[in-house]
Motif scaffolding. Structure first.
Motif, PDB file in Angstrom:
ATOM      1  N   MET A 146      39.776  45.336  37.732  1.00 59.32           N
ATOM      2  CA  MET A 146      40.685  44.180  37.696  1.00 59.32           C
ATOM      3  C   MET A 146      40.424  43.303  36.459  1.00 59.32           C
ATOM      4  O   MET A 146      41.307  42.619  35.978  1.00 59.32           O
ATOM      5  N   LEU A 202      45.683  37.277  37.053  1.00 59.07           N
ATOM      6  CA  LEU A 202      45.429  38.570  36.391  1.00 59.07           C
ATOM      7  C   LEU A 202      46.559  39.554  36.667  1.00 59.07           C
ATOM      8  O   LEU A 202      46.998  40.282  35.769  1.00 59.07           O
ATOM      9  N   ALA A 203      47.057  39.543  37.897  1.00 62.54           N
ATOM     10  CA  ALA A 203      48.159  40.443  38.248  1.00 62.54           C
ATOM     11  C   ALA A 203      49.410  40.083  37.448  1.00 62.54           C
ATOM     12  O   ALA A 203      50.133  40.958  36.960  1.00 62.54           O
ATOM     13  N   ARG A 247      41.965  39.031  28.686  1.00 68.61           N
ATOM     14  CA  ARG A 247      42.974  38.053  28.260  1.00 68.61           C
ATOM     15  C   ARG A 247      42.924  36.764  29.072  1.00 68.61           C
ATOM     16  O   ARG A 247      43.493  35.766  28.654  1.00 68.61           O
ATOM     17  N   ASP A 299      40.159  41.525  33.036  1.00 70.52           N
ATOM     18  CA  ASP A 299      41.050  41.580  31.881  1.00 70.52           C
ATOM     19  C   ASP A 299      40.637  40.452  30.949  1.00 70.52           C
ATOM     20  O   ASP A 299      40.696  39.278  31.325  1.00 70.52           O
ATOM     21  N   LYS A 335      49.088  41.302  33.883  1.00 71.13           N
ATOM     22  CA  LYS A 335      49.310  42.763  33.788  1.00 71.13           C
ATOM     23  C   LYS A 335      50.788  43.101  33.871  1.00 71.13           C
ATOM     24  O   LYS A 335      51.297  43.954  33.183  1.00 71.13           O
TER      25      LYS A 335
END
Ligand code: C5P
Length: 232
Positions: free
Chosen positions: A1, A228-229, A5, A3, A232
């Protein structure tokens, strides 16, 4: 999970709060921002601790002084091992160029990886009503970004609302770091030029700085995972 960013802002003044949040976010977050509230309270300890946890660090101390003083200050901070350092673009072309050159020279001399150096453009809390510059905020931001690029900096901090204009003016390799991120329906607090995580990424941001929407959430891990989702 995880990331890279997502950069979570650690706006605390006690190490216990830092450790609680970082431990509760676990492996989902790898990049953290240390700003003036925390650094002025606990000093270098927080950087050493985050590095011991294999986290990346944006040391957001927003240096703004004459060229020699800023360059010297950044070299001291570079020794701590942060991944991103920053200065105010309002400090001018010569200040930014001197800072970038000194970091390049010093890191080569020491044989260490040069941290990215980015410039603050116009704070995301400022709105057009309180802005007193001659240019429109978005024009000033783009002008600061171009000056930072010409001075040899790696990127800028700006509002997600200006990310697309900066990307167009400064090209694909220029880093754009955007605070002022607010998931739909969340509290704006003292920010003004905000956008959602998805809109910031769509507009070309490389990194999203998020503080209160995660830190003040009832369940910070869940809040981070939702962001985070969306990234993405
Ligand atoms: O809590 P919130 O998400 O508003 O936190 C945003 C973080 O980003 C704060 O730590 C703030 O200092 C920082 N920041 C900002 N605007 C800038 C530069 C940094 O909000 N232009």
């Amino acid at each position: 999970m995880a990331d890279e960013r997502l950069i979570v802002a650690l706006d605390f003044h006690k190490m216990d709060d830092v450790k609680n949040l970082v431990n509760s976010l676990g492996n989902s977050v790898i990049f953290y921002k240390v700003g003036m509230e925390l650094f002025y309270s606990v000093g270098t300890e927080v950087v050493t601790w985050l590095k011991s946890q294999n986290k990346k660090i944006f040391l957001d101390l927003k240096l703004h002084d004459i060229p020699n003083t800023v360059a010297g200050g950044l070299c001291s901070l570079m020794n701590l091992g942060a991944d991103i350092l920053n200065v105010h673009a309002a400090g001018g072309f010569t200040m930014m160029k001197t800072a970038a050159e000194r970091l390049r020279e010093e890191s080569a001399k020491l044989g260490i990886v040069k941290p990215k150096l980015i410039a603050i453009t116009v704070l995301t809390s400022i709105n057009q009503a309180e802005w007193c510059g001659a240019l429109k905020i978005s024009e000033q931001v783009v002008q600061f970004a171009k000056t930072a690029k010409d001075a040899g900096l790696d990127g800028v901090v700006a509002s997600p609302q200006e990310a697309a204009l900066i990307r167009e003016a400064c090209g694909k390799d220029f880093l754009i770091v955007t605070p002022g991120i607010r998931p739909a329906g969340s509290d704006i607090n003292d920010q003004s030029r905000i956008s959602t995580p998805a809109a910031a990424i769509q507009n070309g941001a490389n990194y999203l700085v998020v503080g209160r929407p995660i830190r003040a959430a009832e369940n910070p891990k869940l809040a981070a995972e939702k962001i985070l989702a969306e990234i993405k």
